[in-house]
Every structure is written in C-alpha cells, then in structure tokens.
Design a protein around this motif. Structure first.
Motif, PDB file in Angstrom:
ATOM      1  N   ASN A  61      -3.810  -9.170  14.616  1.00 48.74           N
ATOM      2  CA  ASN A  61      -4.399  -8.154  13.772  1.00 48.74           C
ATOM      3  C   ASN A  61      -4.108  -8.618  12.313  1.00 48.74           C
ATOM      4  OD1 ASN A  61      -5.913  -6.355  12.578  1.00 48.74           O
ATOM      5  ND2 ASN A  61      -4.865  -4.568  13.188  1.00 48.74           N
ATOM      6  N   GLU A  62      -4.545  -9.806  11.647  1.00 48.75           N
ATOM      7  CA  GLU A  62      -3.817 -10.081  10.425  1.00 48.75           C
ATOM      8  C   GLU A  62      -4.403  -9.151   9.310  1.00 48.75           C
ATOM      9  OE1 GLU A  62      -2.187 -12.750   9.484  1.00 48.75           O
ATOM     10  OE2 GLU A  62      -2.072 -13.474  11.599  1.00 48.75           O
ATOM     11  N   GLU A  63      -3.508  -8.865   8.198  1.00 47.03           N
ATOM     12  CA  GLU A  63      -3.642  -7.939   7.138  1.00 47.03           C
ATOM     13  C   GLU A  63      -4.086  -8.823   6.023  1.00 47.03           C
ATOM     14  OE1 GLU A  63      -0.127  -6.378   5.822  1.00 47.03           O
ATOM     15  OE2 GLU A  63      -0.828  -4.747   5.299  1.00 47.03           O
ATOM     16  N   THR A  64      -5.419  -8.242   5.152  1.00 41.16           N
ATOM     17  CA  THR A  64      -5.862  -8.733   4.144  1.00 41.16           C
ATOM     18  C   THR A  64      -4.957  -8.677   2.972  1.00 41.16           C
ATOM     19  OG1 THR A  64      -7.129  -6.986   3.606  1.00 41.16           O
ATOM     20  CG2 THR A  64      -8.200  -8.551   5.189  1.00 41.16           C
ATOM     21  N   PHE A  65      -5.187  -9.310   2.180  1.00 39.25           N
ATOM     22  CA  PHE A  65      -4.451  -8.974   0.725  1.00 39.25           C
ATOM     23  C   PHE A  65      -4.537  -7.580   0.296  1.00 39.25           C
ATOM     24  CE2 PHE A  65      -3.669  -9.521  -3.961  1.00 39.25           C
ATOM     25  CZ  PHE A  65      -2.241  -9.984  -3.606  1.00 39.25           C
ATOM     26  N   GLU A  66      -5.878  -7.243   0.178  1.00 41.67           N
ATOM     27  CA  GLU A  66      -6.282  -5.842  -0.265  1.00 41.67           C
ATOM     28  C   GLU A  66      -5.504  -4.799   0.615  1.00 41.67           C
ATOM     29  OE1 GLU A  66      -8.514  -8.395   0.140  1.00 41.67           O
ATOM     30  OE2 GLU A  66      -8.893  -8.628  -1.585  1.00 41.67           O
ATOM     31  N   GLU A  67      -5.354  -5.119   1.782  1.00 46.03           N
ATOM     32  CA  GLU A  67      -4.647  -4.007   2.762  1.00 46.03           C
ATOM     33  C   GLU A  67      -3.256  -3.992   2.387  1.00 46.03           C
ATOM     34  OE1 GLU A  67      -7.615  -4.190   6.778  1.00 46.03           O
ATOM     35  OE2 GLU A  67      -5.834  -5.347   6.442  1.00 46.03           O
ATOM     36  N   PHE A  68      -2.697  -5.178   2.090  1.00 45.88           N
ATOM     37  CA  PHE A  68      -1.220  -5.596   1.809  1.00 45.88           C
ATOM     38  C   PHE A  68      -1.025  -4.682   0.481  1.00 45.88           C
ATOM     39  CE2 PHE A  68       1.740  -7.736  -0.679  1.00 45.88           C
ATOM     40  CZ  PHE A  68       2.927  -8.010   0.039  1.00 45.88           C
ATOM     41  N   THR A  69      -1.892  -4.870  -0.469  1.00 44.35           N
ATOM     42  CA  THR A  69      -1.667  -4.397  -1.788  1.00 44.35           C
ATOM     43  C   THR A  69      -1.627  -2.778  -1.597  1.00 44.35           C
ATOM     44  OG1 THR A  69      -2.711  -6.304  -2.863  1.00 44.35           O
ATOM     45  CG2 THR A  69      -2.655  -4.048  -4.083  1.00 44.35           C
ATOM     46  N   ALA A  70      -2.885  -2.240  -1.008  1.00 47.29           N
ATOM     47  CA  ALA A  70      -2.929  -0.621  -0.667  1.00 47.29           C
ATOM     48  C   ALA A  70      -1.597  -0.164   0.018  1.00 47.29           C
ATOM     49  CB  ALA A  70      -4.271  -0.541   0.098  1.00 47.29           C
ATOM     50  N   LEU A  97       3.634 -14.763  -0.015  1.00 43.86           N
ATOM     51  CA  LEU A  97       2.646 -14.426  -1.329  1.00 43.86           C
ATOM     52  C   LEU A  97       3.351 -13.665  -2.466  1.00 43.86           C
ATOM     53  CD1 LEU A  97       1.760 -11.415  -1.059  1.00 43.86           C
ATOM     54  CD2 LEU A  97       0.552 -12.163   0.778  1.00 43.86           C
ATOM     55  N   VAL A  98       2.871 -13.648  -3.476  1.00 45.66           N
ATOM     56  CA  VAL A  98       3.190 -13.015  -4.635  1.00 45.66           C
ATOM     57  C   VAL A  98       2.526 -11.550  -4.633  1.00 45.66           C
ATOM     58  CG1 VAL A  98       3.631 -12.961  -7.123  1.00 45.66           C
ATOM     59  CG2 VAL A  98       3.616 -15.073  -5.972  1.00 45.66           C
ATOM     60  N   PRO A  99       3.198 -10.478  -4.844  1.00 51.79           N
ATOM     61  CA  PRO A  99       2.454  -9.377  -4.804  1.00 51.79           C
ATOM     62  C   PRO A  99       1.497  -9.197  -6.078  1.00 51.79           C
ATOM     63  CG  PRO A  99       4.778  -8.764  -4.217  1.00 51.79           C
ATOM     64  CD  PRO A  99       4.522 -10.337  -4.658  1.00 51.79           C
ATOM     65  N   SER A 100       0.681  -8.408  -5.862  1.00 53.35           N
ATOM     66  CA  SER A 100      -0.633  -8.134  -7.084  1.00 53.35           C
ATOM     67  C   SER A 100       0.289  -7.239  -8.105  1.00 53.35           C
ATOM     68  CB  SER A 100      -1.841  -7.670  -6.574  1.00 53.35           C
ATOM     69  OG  SER A 100      -1.440  -6.026  -6.307  1.00 53.35           O
ATOM     70  N   PRO A 101      -0.415  -7.488  -9.394  1.00 59.52           N
ATOM     71  CA  PRO A 101       0.119  -6.797 -10.382  1.00 59.52           C
ATOM     72  C   PRO A 101       0.328  -5.192  -9.843  1.00 59.52           C
ATOM     73  CG  PRO A 101      -0.990  -8.682 -11.151  1.00 59.52           C
ATOM     74  CD  PRO A 101      -1.298  -8.229  -9.887  1.00 59.52           C
ATOM     75  N   SER A 102      -0.719  -4.515  -9.478  1.00 56.71           N
ATOM     76  CA  SER A 102      -0.773  -3.184  -9.197  1.00 56.71           C
ATOM     77  C   SER A 102       0.451  -2.755  -8.183  1.00 56.71           C
ATOM     78  CB  SER A 102      -1.985  -2.993  -8.527  1.00 56.71           C
ATOM     79  OG  SER A 102      -2.024  -3.371  -7.329  1.00 56.71           O
ATOM     80  N   VAL A 103       0.746  -3.660  -7.449  1.00 60.29           N
ATOM     81  CA  VAL A 103       2.172  -3.427  -6.628  1.00 60.29           C
ATOM     82  C   VAL A 103       3.404  -3.366  -7.537  1.00 60.29           C
ATOM     83  CG1 VAL A 103       3.436  -4.188  -4.683  1.00 60.29           C
ATOM     84  CG2 VAL A 103       1.025  -4.202  -4.270  1.00 60.29           C
TER      85      VAL A 103
END
Length: 165
Positions: A61-70, A97-103
């Motif tokens: 059940n792979e996690e998307t980047f958006e789910e990771f960020t949230a 991966l590099v976390p998004s700026p919002s994280v």
C-alpha cells in the motif's frame, strides 16, 4: 519458572539446534510447555507499546507524496516536546525524498513551540544533506526565508562561515 530449569534446558539442547542464527523461532525451545513460547509470542505480537505514533506503512500500500506531506504536517502539529520533534524529523528525513516546504514549515513551528533553536538550525542542515545540488537548497532557503526571519533562525553557514582558502 526457575533459572535452574532454563539451565537444564540449555544444557540438554544440541548446540547445532539451540544456537542457530535463524531468527526467533530457533530460540524457542522445542518442548510442548506453553511457558517457553511466551517471549517469542510477545516479540511477534506487534507494536502495542511502540514509541511511534506514525502508522506502519506496508510496501503493498504505497503512500503518495501528498499523503506523506499531510501525515507529517499532522505529526509536527501534535509535537509537545523535543523528543517527539526529533523523532518525527528522523522519520521524515529517513525516506528517499526531500520533505515538502509545508512539512518543513510545520517542523520549524514545532521547534519554536518547544523552544529548540539547535534543532531548527539542524532542519536546514538536513535539507542541505537531502537535496541533490546547491540550486535546490537555495530554492528551499528562498521559500522558507520569511518564516526563518520571523522565527529568528540562523543558518549554520551564517553562524560558522567557512574560512577563506
């Protein structure tokens, strides 16, 4: 169970079957007594007393980047002490991966909330280590510059400039 009973079992066991490097199954004695199997059952029962609040992610059940960020934004919003902050940072930076700026904004605000200036500076060191080149690092710095100035966070490069060669 007394310790002498354990020593008797250890002395009777064949060295080739007792000291296998085959995992927990080989450490469980091969008798029918249920007391011997309790440690092996506890070890495989799951993470009921785990320190992490992050749910386990399975490869099916792979996690998307958006789910990771949230998920990590939520984790950093719930931080109450330095231990939780640093644990969540280790978890976030452990991925490939590099976390998004919002994280990172949520992490920096959490560092301010728990009053941990060194960890806030190290967040930028983590970004520098994770990005592929200096241009990407500069983009992150530009994106996070207003928050960095608002919170009064200095960069390691500003605190300890490289000596001129």
């Amino acid at each position: 169970m007394s310790s002498t009973s354990l020593l008797r079992i250890a002395a009777r066991a064949q060295p080739s079957t007792f000291f296998r490097s085959n995992g927990l199954r080989s450490l469980t004695p091969r008798t029918s007594n249920a007391l011997y199997a309790v440690p092996a059952l506890l070890a495989t029962a799951g993470s009921a007393s785990s320190f992490s609040t992050t749910s386990i992610r399975r490869s099916d059940n792979e996690e998307t980047f958006e789910e990771f960020t949230a998920r990590f934004e939520k984790e950093f919003e719930q931080v109450n002490d330095v231990f939780e902050l640093q644990r969540n940072l280790n978890n976030a930076f452990a991925y490939d991966l590099v976390p998004s700026p919002s994280v990172l904004v949520a992490a920096l605000k959490a560092a301010r909330r728990v009053n941990d200036f060194p960890t806030a500076v190290r967040i930028f060191e983590g970004i520098k280590a994770k990005v592929e080149n200096r241009g990407q690092y500069d983009q992150y710095l530009e994106e996070l510059k207003p928050l960095r100035e608002e919170l009064g966070i200095s960069l390691k490069e500003d605190l300890y400039p490289e000596p001129a060669k």
